[in-house]
Design a protein around this motif. Structure first.
Motif, mmCIF file in Angstrom:
data_model
loop_
_atom_site.group_PDB
_atom_site.id
_atom_site.type_symbol
_atom_site.label_atom_id
_atom_site.label_comp_id
_atom_site.label_asym_id
_atom_site.label_seq_id
_atom_site.Cartn_x
_atom_site.Cartn_y
_atom_site.Cartn_z
ATOM 1 N N LEU A 1 0.846 -1.185 0.000
ATOM 2 C CA LEU A 1 0.000 0.000 0.000
ATOM 3 C C LEU A 1 0.885 1.240 0.000
ATOM 4 C CD1 LEU A 1 -2.695 -1.020 2.645
ATOM 5 C CD2 LEU A 1 -2.954 -0.969 0.151
ATOM 6 N N THR A 2 0.441 2.281 -0.702
ATOM 7 C CA THR A 2 1.165 3.550 -0.772
ATOM 8 C C THR A 2 0.202 4.685 -0.447
ATOM 9 O OG1 THR A 2 0.689 4.014 -3.095
ATOM 10 C CG2 THR A 2 2.597 2.572 -2.627
ATOM 11 N N THR A 3 0.716 5.900 -0.448
ATOM 12 C CA THR A 3 -0.139 7.055 -0.182
ATOM 13 C C THR A 3 -1.205 7.247 -1.260
ATOM 14 O OG1 THR A 3 1.518 8.505 -1.168
ATOM 15 C CG2 THR A 3 1.544 8.291 1.236
ATOM 16 N N CYS A 4 -1.071 6.591 -2.373
ATOM 17 C CA CYS A 4 -2.110 6.636 -3.415
ATOM 18 C C CYS A 4 -3.356 5.847 -2.994
ATOM 19 C CB CYS A 4 -1.570 6.068 -4.727
ATOM 20 S SG CYS A 4 -0.229 7.034 -5.423
ATOM 21 N N ASP A 5 -3.257 5.081 -1.913
ATOM 22 C CA ASP A 5 -4.349 4.221 -1.474
ATOM 23 C C ASP A 5 -5.188 4.813 -0.336
ATOM 24 O OD1 ASP A 5 -3.795 2.042 -3.281
ATOM 25 O OD2 ASP A 5 -2.024 1.625 -2.044
ATOM 26 N N VAL A 6 -5.098 6.119 -0.134
ATOM 27 C CA VAL A 6 -5.842 6.776 0.953
ATOM 28 C C VAL A 6 -7.330 6.455 0.863
ATOM 29 C CG1 VAL A 6 -6.608 9.023 1.834
ATOM 30 C CG2 VAL A 6 -4.178 8.606 1.399
ATOM 31 N N ASP A 7 -7.924 6.610 -0.327
ATOM 32 C CA ASP A 7 -9.365 6.374 -0.471
ATOM 33 C C ASP A 7 -9.743 4.932 -0.154
ATOM 34 O OD1 ASP A 7 -9.753 9.020 -1.162
ATOM 35 O OD2 ASP A 7 -9.741 8.636 -3.330
ATOM 36 N N LEU A 8 -8.885 3.981 -0.535
ATOM 37 C CA LEU A 8 -9.152 2.570 -0.208
ATOM 38 C C LEU A 8 -9.180 2.350 1.304
ATOM 39 C CD1 LEU A 8 -6.847 0.642 -2.734
ATOM 40 C CD2 LEU A 8 -9.345 0.733 -2.745
ATOM 41 N N VAL A 9 -8.233 2.959 2.021
ATOM 42 C CA VAL A 9 -8.158 2.797 3.474
ATOM 43 C C VAL A 9 -9.368 3.443 4.143
ATOM 44 C CG1 VAL A 9 -6.826 3.378 5.542
ATOM 45 C CG2 VAL A 9 -5.654 2.550 3.488
ATOM 46 N N VAL A 10 -9.742 4.632 3.699
ATOM 47 C CA VAL A 10 -10.909 5.316 4.274
ATOM 48 C C VAL A 10 -12.164 4.465 4.073
ATOM 49 C CG1 VAL A 10 -12.417 7.343 4.063
ATOM 50 C CG2 VAL A 10 -9.921 7.629 4.087
ATOM 51 N N PRO B 1 -13.195 4.473 12.447
ATOM 52 C CA PRO B 1 -12.714 4.521 11.063
ATOM 53 C C PRO B 1 -11.698 5.640 10.844
ATOM 54 C CG PRO B 1 -14.895 5.507 11.209
ATOM 55 C CD PRO B 1 -14.558 5.003 12.589
ATOM 56 N N TYR B 2 -10.938 5.524 9.757
ATOM 57 C CA TYR B 2 -9.946 6.533 9.411
ATOM 58 C C TYR B 2 -10.585 7.659 8.604
ATOM 59 C CZ TYR B 2 -5.592 4.051 10.626
ATOM 60 O OH TYR B 2 -4.557 3.455 11.274
ATOM 61 N N THR B 3 -10.158 8.878 8.892
ATOM 62 C CA THR B 3 -10.457 10.022 8.029
ATOM 63 C C THR B 3 -9.403 10.016 6.923
ATOM 64 O OG1 THR B 3 -8.997 11.534 9.215
ATOM 65 C CG2 THR B 3 -11.289 11.344 10.036
ATOM 66 N N PRO B 4 -9.604 10.795 5.850
ATOM 67 C CA PRO B 4 -8.548 10.867 4.827
ATOM 68 C C PRO B 4 -7.200 11.318 5.412
ATOM 69 C CG PRO B 4 -10.580 11.729 3.934
ATOM 70 C CD PRO B 4 -10.832 11.486 5.401
ATOM 71 N N TRP B 5 -7.208 12.271 6.330
ATOM 72 C CA TRP B 5 -5.960 12.724 6.953
ATOM 73 C C TRP B 5 -5.299 11.589 7.729
ATOM 74 C CZ3 TRP B 5 -4.072 13.190 11.920
ATOM 75 C CH2 TRP B 5 -2.911 13.922 12.051
ATOM 76 N N GLU B 6 -6.074 10.820 8.529
ATOM 77 C CA GLU B 6 -5.515 9.707 9.306
ATOM 78 C C GLU B 6 -4.992 8.601 8.390
ATOM 79 O OE1 GLU B 6 -8.176 9.879 13.373
ATOM 80 O OE2 GLU B 6 -9.082 9.094 11.539
ATOM 81 N N ALA B 7 -5.707 8.349 7.301
ATOM 82 C CA ALA B 7 -5.255 7.324 6.344
ATOM 83 C C ALA B 7 -3.929 7.732 5.720
ATOM 84 C CB ALA B 7 -6.311 7.100 5.268
ATOM 85 N N ARG B 8 -3.811 9.002 5.323
ATOM 86 C CA ARG B 8 -2.546 9.476 4.735
ATOM 87 C C ARG B 8 -1.425 9.397 5.767
ATOM 88 N NH1 ARG B 8 -0.875 11.354 0.404
ATOM 89 N NH2 ARG B 8 -2.903 11.851 -0.467
ATOM 90 N N ASP C 1 1.803 7.166 5.233
ATOM 91 C CA ASP C 1 3.121 7.815 5.286
ATOM 92 C C ASP C 1 4.031 7.104 6.277
ATOM 93 O OD1 ASP C 1 2.723 9.774 3.372
ATOM 94 O OD2 ASP C 1 2.128 11.315 4.821
ATOM 95 N N ALA C 2 3.475 6.731 7.437
ATOM 96 C CA ALA C 2 4.273 6.058 8.471
ATOM 97 C C ALA C 2 4.732 4.677 8.010
ATOM 98 C CB ALA C 2 3.466 5.942 9.760
ATOM 99 N N TRP C 3 3.976 4.070 7.119
ATOM 100 C CA TRP C 3 4.304 2.724 6.625
ATOM 101 C C TRP C 3 5.010 2.779 5.283
ATOM 102 C CZ3 TRP C 3 3.774 -1.638 9.414
ATOM 103 C CH2 TRP C 3 2.978 -1.559 10.567
ATOM 104 N N ASP C 4 5.669 3.877 4.960
ATOM 105 C CA ASP C 4 6.332 4.064 3.677
ATOM 106 C C ASP C 4 7.428 3.015 3.481
ATOM 107 O OD1 ASP C 4 7.539 4.925 1.362
ATOM 108 O OD2 ASP C 4 8.236 6.821 2.193
ATOM 109 N N PRO C 5 7.275 2.138 2.490
ATOM 110 C CA PRO C 5 8.288 1.095 2.274
ATOM 111 C C PRO C 5 9.622 1.630 1.782
ATOM 112 C CG PRO C 5 6.664 1.043 0.519
ATOM 113 C CD PRO C 5 6.174 2.064 1.527
ATOM 114 N N ALA C 6 9.658 2.863 1.300
ATOM 115 C CA ALA C 6 10.922 3.424 0.815
ATOM 116 C C ALA C 6 11.936 3.563 1.944
ATOM 117 C CB ALA C 6 10.677 4.783 0.159
ATOM 118 N N ALA C 7 11.453 3.720 3.165
ATOM 119 C CA ALA C 7 12.360 3.819 4.302
ATOM 120 C C ALA C 7 13.023 2.475 4.605
ATOM 121 C CB ALA C 7 11.614 4.318 5.539
#
Length: 185
Positions: free
Chosen positions: A16-25, A44-51, A55-61
């Motif tokens: 999952l990436t930040t492009c998946d905010v709507d899916l998480v919400v 449930p998550y708001t769009p801000w909480e989902a982002r 972001d915290a789960w960014d695999p690039a790190a």
């Protein structure tokens, strides 16, 4: 830590990436408990909480990533993988309320466990489980994880925003070790 795994019957496990905010919400919209895999479990998550969670789960790190179980473009559940050393990682999981008790968590855990051992060459994958969470205890056993230890007052209940004012409960550690990689030293 990018993965895209076919789980069969139209179900995929992918990063999952930040492009998946709507899916998480959308997926968390009917969640009533604090059972999510994010840095601050809530639902449930708001769009801000989902982002914020994505972001915290960014695999690039390279230390943690979140993987969604998707079918026909719909997020049915998610798994989080947090590498905690050169040989091990913690795995967390969540399934949307209406998709529970259908074997999705077991399929996702089995696939991500195998992938983590094979692709990331990690010897040990472990789960933290609340002793009162009987379904998770059964799931850990069915997925081939074995009980290791009980950690007193180790897991946060997330009933307060400040950890010093929150309650903490025991956690049971269940682990899966690879038979194909060398033991951790």
């Amino acid at each position: 830590m990018i993965a895209d795994i076919d789980l069969g019957h139209g179900l995929r496990l992918r990063t999952l990436t930040t492009c998946d905010v709507d899916l998480v919400v959308e997926a968390t919209g009917t969640e009533t408990s604090q059972a999510l895999w994010g840095p601050r479990p809530s639902g449930p998550y708001t769009p801000w909480e989902a982002r914020e969670a994505l972001d915290a789960w960014d695999p690039a790190a390279g230390r943690q990533a979140s993987y969604g179980m998707l079918k026909h473009g719909r997020l049915l559940g998610a798994l989080g993988l947090m590498i905690d050393g050169p040989h091990s990682a913690e795995l967390a999981y969540w399934v949307r309320p209406e998709s529970r008790r259908q074997g999705l968590a077991l399929r996702g855990i089995n696939a991500l466990t195998r992938w983590t051992h094979d692709e990331l060459a990690l010897d040990r994958i472990w789960l933290e489980i609340d002793p009162a969470n009987t379904p998770s205890l059964r799931l850990a056993d069915r997925a081939g994880y074995r009980y290791e230890q009980r950690l007193p007052h180790h897991c946060r209940a997330w009933t307060a925003s400040d950890p010093d004012h929150d309650t903490w409960h025991d956690c049971l550690i269940w682990a899966h070790t690879s038979l194909t990689t060398s033991p951790a030293t």
